[in-house]
Write a protein that holds these residues in place. Sequence first.
Motif, PDB file in Angstrom:
ATOM      1  N   THR A  68     -31.267 -21.724 -50.224  1.00  0.00           N
ATOM      2  CA  THR A  68     -30.262 -21.753 -49.154  1.00  0.00           C
ATOM      3  C   THR A  68     -29.428 -20.469 -49.128  1.00  0.00           C
ATOM      4  O   THR A  68     -29.029 -20.019 -48.053  1.00  0.00           O
ATOM      5  CB  THR A  68     -29.354 -22.984 -49.240  1.00  0.00           C
ATOM      6  N   THR A  69     -29.207 -19.857 -50.274  1.00  0.00           N
ATOM      7  CA  THR A  69     -28.492 -18.581 -50.304  1.00  0.00           C
ATOM      8  C   THR A  69     -29.291 -17.509 -49.577  1.00  0.00           C
ATOM      9  O   THR A  69     -28.747 -16.767 -48.747  1.00  0.00           O
ATOM     10  CB  THR A  69     -28.203 -18.155 -51.760  1.00  0.00           C
ATOM     11  N   ASP A 117     -33.476 -36.068 -51.685  1.00  0.00           N
ATOM     12  CA  ASP A 117     -33.835 -35.367 -50.455  1.00  0.00           C
ATOM     13  C   ASP A 117     -35.185 -35.873 -49.955  1.00  0.00           C
ATOM     14  O   ASP A 117     -35.991 -36.378 -50.726  1.00  0.00           O
ATOM     15  CB  ASP A 117     -33.939 -33.859 -50.697  1.00  0.00           C
ATOM     16  N   THR A 118     -35.403 -35.683 -48.670  1.00  0.00           N
ATOM     17  CA  THR A 118     -36.703 -36.000 -48.086  1.00  0.00           C
ATOM     18  C   THR A 118     -37.096 -34.861 -47.155  1.00  0.00           C
ATOM     19  O   THR A 118     -36.230 -34.136 -46.668  1.00  0.00           O
ATOM     20  CB  THR A 118     -36.662 -37.306 -47.271  1.00  0.00           C
ATOM     21  N   PRO A 119     -38.392 -34.708 -46.896  1.00  0.00           N
ATOM     22  CA  PRO A 119     -38.814 -33.644 -45.984  1.00  0.00           C
ATOM     23  C   PRO A 119     -38.229 -33.800 -44.574  1.00  0.00           C
ATOM     24  O   PRO A 119     -38.054 -32.825 -43.865  1.00  0.00           O
ATOM     25  CB  PRO A 119     -40.339 -33.778 -45.957  1.00  0.00           C
ATOM     26  N   ARG A 124     -31.669 -31.304 -42.653  1.00  0.00           N
ATOM     27  CA  ARG A 124     -32.664 -30.245 -42.461  1.00  0.00           C
ATOM     28  C   ARG A 124     -33.004 -30.107 -40.980  1.00  0.00           C
ATOM     29  O   ARG A 124     -33.033 -29.003 -40.437  1.00  0.00           O
ATOM     30  CB  ARG A 124     -33.908 -30.574 -43.281  1.00  0.00           C
ATOM     31  N   ARG A 125     -33.249 -31.223 -40.339  1.00  0.00           N
ATOM     32  CA  ARG A 125     -33.568 -31.206 -38.907  1.00  0.00           C
ATOM     33  C   ARG A 125     -32.398 -30.643 -38.110  1.00  0.00           C
ATOM     34  O   ARG A 125     -32.565 -29.810 -37.228  1.00  0.00           O
ATOM     35  CB  ARG A 125     -33.916 -32.610 -38.426  1.00  0.00           C
ATOM     36  N   PRO A 147     -33.613 -29.382 -28.539  1.00  0.00           N
ATOM     37  CA  PRO A 147     -33.471 -28.859 -29.910  1.00  0.00           C
ATOM     38  C   PRO A 147     -33.967 -29.820 -30.996  1.00  0.00           C
ATOM     39  O   PRO A 147     -34.586 -29.369 -31.967  1.00  0.00           O
ATOM     40  CB  PRO A 147     -31.969 -28.607 -30.050  1.00  0.00           C
ATOM     41  N   ARG A 148     -33.724 -31.103 -30.843  1.00  0.00           N
ATOM     42  CA  ARG A 148     -34.145 -32.052 -31.886  1.00  0.00           C
ATOM     43  C   ARG A 148     -35.669 -32.129 -31.954  1.00  0.00           C
ATOM     44  O   ARG A 148     -36.247 -32.061 -33.042  1.00  0.00           O
ATOM     45  CB  ARG A 148     -33.555 -33.429 -31.634  1.00  0.00           C
ATOM     46  N   VAL A 149     -36.314 -32.296 -30.816  1.00  0.00           N
ATOM     47  CA  VAL A 149     -37.776 -32.371 -30.797  1.00  0.00           C
ATOM     48  C   VAL A 149     -38.371 -31.075 -31.340  1.00  0.00           C
ATOM     49  O   VAL A 149     -39.291 -31.093 -32.166  1.00  0.00           O
ATOM     50  CB  VAL A 149     -38.284 -32.656 -29.364  1.00  0.00           C
TER      51      VAL A 149
END
Length: 189
Positions: A68-69, A117-119, A124-125, A147-149
């Motif tokens: 993330t950094t 966490d999950t993929p 994340r989305r 944006p979501r799709v």
Amino acid sequence: MPTLTELARRAQLIGVTIDLIARHGHAGTSLARIAEAAGISKAAVLYHFPSKDAVVRAAYDTVIDGLTTRVGAAVATESGAAALAAYLRSITGYLRDNPAHTRMIVEGIGESPAVEDTPNAPSRRDAVAALITAARDAGDYRPDVDPRVTAVIVNGALDAIVAENLSDPSFDTTAATESLITLLGQALR
């Protein structure tokens, strides 16, 4: 407050755990194996971490912090569609440069009860959707882009690139990422 020696030992144990999980998986990594690889006793590992799950969680968090950094730094210097491209390039670049970290993430998510966490985690989305929204608002993408799709599609493609590289280390993640960026540009503009 831990001493410098204690902090150094914790860092060593985290590094050893990342390496062991990358080579042997979560199930093949035990406290005894961690201790042996670090050249200390199992009791010494337990002095720093109360359980295998705790050291695995610390190793996972270290990897995620590094990822993330790098991603944050890459995205911060860009805007619009270039920020999404920087996001994709920085993730695949980090994982290419740190293959043990890639395995740590996969094993942590898939096997460790300490990692929740999950993929398809909403965070994340939503992070990717925010980049897509910003690109749409900047006029880089069509106004009708969802944006979501699009974020779900982007994350799926990114996961496929990483999975292919895990099964075939010679797979060119850089070329795959550039192809994804080109496809997104063609489909969303």
